[in-house]
Design an enzyme around this catalytic site. Sequence first.
Site, PDB file in Angstrom:
ATOM      1  N   CYS A 171     -25.390  21.530  74.131  1.00 41.45           N
ATOM      2  CA  CYS A 171     -23.938  21.379  73.996  1.00 41.45           C
ATOM      3  C   CYS A 171     -23.925  21.459  72.259  1.00 41.45           C
ATOM      4  O   CYS A 171     -24.272  22.431  71.792  1.00 41.45           O
ATOM      5  CB  CYS A 171     -23.306  20.012  74.730  1.00 41.45           C
ATOM      6  SG  CYS A 171     -21.438  20.446  74.581  1.00 41.45           S
ATOM      7  N   HIS A 195     -23.761  21.589  80.212  1.00 40.53           N
ATOM      8  CA  HIS A 195     -24.472  20.479  80.844  1.00 40.53           C
ATOM      9  C   HIS A 195     -25.442  20.671  81.855  1.00 40.53           C
ATOM     10  O   HIS A 195     -24.946  20.456  82.986  1.00 40.53           O
ATOM     11  CB  HIS A 195     -23.493  19.540  80.736  1.00 40.53           C
ATOM     12  CG  HIS A 195     -23.038  18.901  79.298  1.00 40.53           C
ATOM     13  ND1 HIS A 195     -23.680  17.571  78.966  1.00 40.53           N
ATOM     14  CD2 HIS A 195     -22.275  19.298  78.687  1.00 40.53           C
ATOM     15  CE1 HIS A 195     -22.780  17.516  77.824  1.00 40.53           C
ATOM     16  NE2 HIS A 195     -21.951  18.440  77.799  1.00 40.53           N
ATOM     17  N   GLU A 254     -27.492  18.672  82.989  1.00 38.07           N
ATOM     18  CA  GLU A 254     -27.644  17.491  83.859  1.00 38.07           C
ATOM     19  C   GLU A 254     -26.459  17.126  84.609  1.00 38.07           C
ATOM     20  O   GLU A 254     -26.613  16.535  85.701  1.00 38.07           O
ATOM     21  CB  GLU A 254     -27.911  16.303  82.779  1.00 38.07           C
ATOM     22  CG  GLU A 254     -26.633  15.728  82.358  1.00 38.07           C
ATOM     23  CD  GLU A 254     -25.779  16.482  81.253  1.00 38.07           C
ATOM     24  OE1 GLU A 254     -24.706  16.324  80.940  1.00 38.07           O
ATOM     25  OE2 GLU A 254     -26.483  17.439  80.815  1.00 38.07           O
TER      26      GLU A 254
END
Length: 377
Positions: free
Chosen positions: A257, A343, A345
Amino acid sequence: MSDSLFQPAVLLLEDGKVFYGRAAGKTGTTTGELCFNTGMTGYQEIFTDPSYYGQILVATHVHIGNYGVEDHESESNGIKISGLVCRTFNEIPSRKRAQQSLKEYFLKNNIVAISDIDTRALVRYLRDKGAMNGIISSETTDIAELKKLLAKVPSMQGLELSSKVSTKTAYEEGNKDSKNRVALLDMGVKGNIVKCLTERDCFVKVFPMNTTLEEMMKWKPSGFMISNGPGDPSVMKDEIKNITDVMKSGIPVMGICLGHQLLALASGISTYKMHAGHRGINHPVKNLLTGKAEVTSQNHGFAVNEEEIKKNPNVEVTHINLNDGTIEGIRRTDLPVFAVQYHPEASPGPHDARYLFDDFVSLIKKHQTPVKGKVLA
């Protein structure tokens, strides 16, 4: 139901557009850049994501708060959004294991919110006009007074915010005996990024954002992670210079990001502010290296310049957004460096992109050599 939900509140946009609703959360006044997230779940993870610092979140899903709050679902040490705009604010959670209601959580974190807003109309307006500042107040509905307060709020463009959310002291997580030692520069990291690394047997040391390469090298890292975070990356001149040095170390680097944007800037590629940004948990991305598509979790209002990548022989595009073609991933062709705009995750969101952490660990192992602390010229 709390009486506060019957207290009038107002949302004023910087262009003069006004929406009237009811108070939720703490009675007060708050300001920030208005942005919208299209996710239907995961509101607690979104509220506690440091990348949202300085922003008022517009939730497009009609019900917010219906399953309450649990401590382990937070991505940081507290709520990071400046305020919330929603259609229906549920004070009574339906989940038995909820530790508190969203109302209690907002009061604890001093968060001002407004409900009973036609969020569909508001989001359509923001999509047409673009992201802009706004002010929520349940203290006053005096538009003239609110306009004066809103005029003092700085634009997100040109605003450095990572220093507001980065850790002040370094800390360690994971297996201390692991050879996969990841130095993570905290620009506003989400907790699950650290967790995804430790789950892959990485020993992670999270450093404050202003930590120099020289200081991190004393810890003898075998990999670097540049985290997500809030604000405009182009004004982070010291961090860009430091990350340039990090890349030149020859040690594998992964960016997420804001980290993606900073690595691009350190490679001579500019960034720009997007019209409305990408925020949600269903953004389709194509991996150009494999030809496969993945559904991703995203939260960003800035992007990297595609035309400048084409002119840079040391940078290639690895991922693109299938909705608008914007750049979602890059890698250096001359250094063990790669980054993604979204992202991997997730938290919240699908786990389609978690393979990127495996790729990072594989890159670390491939380049693992005794660390002597010497930086390549």
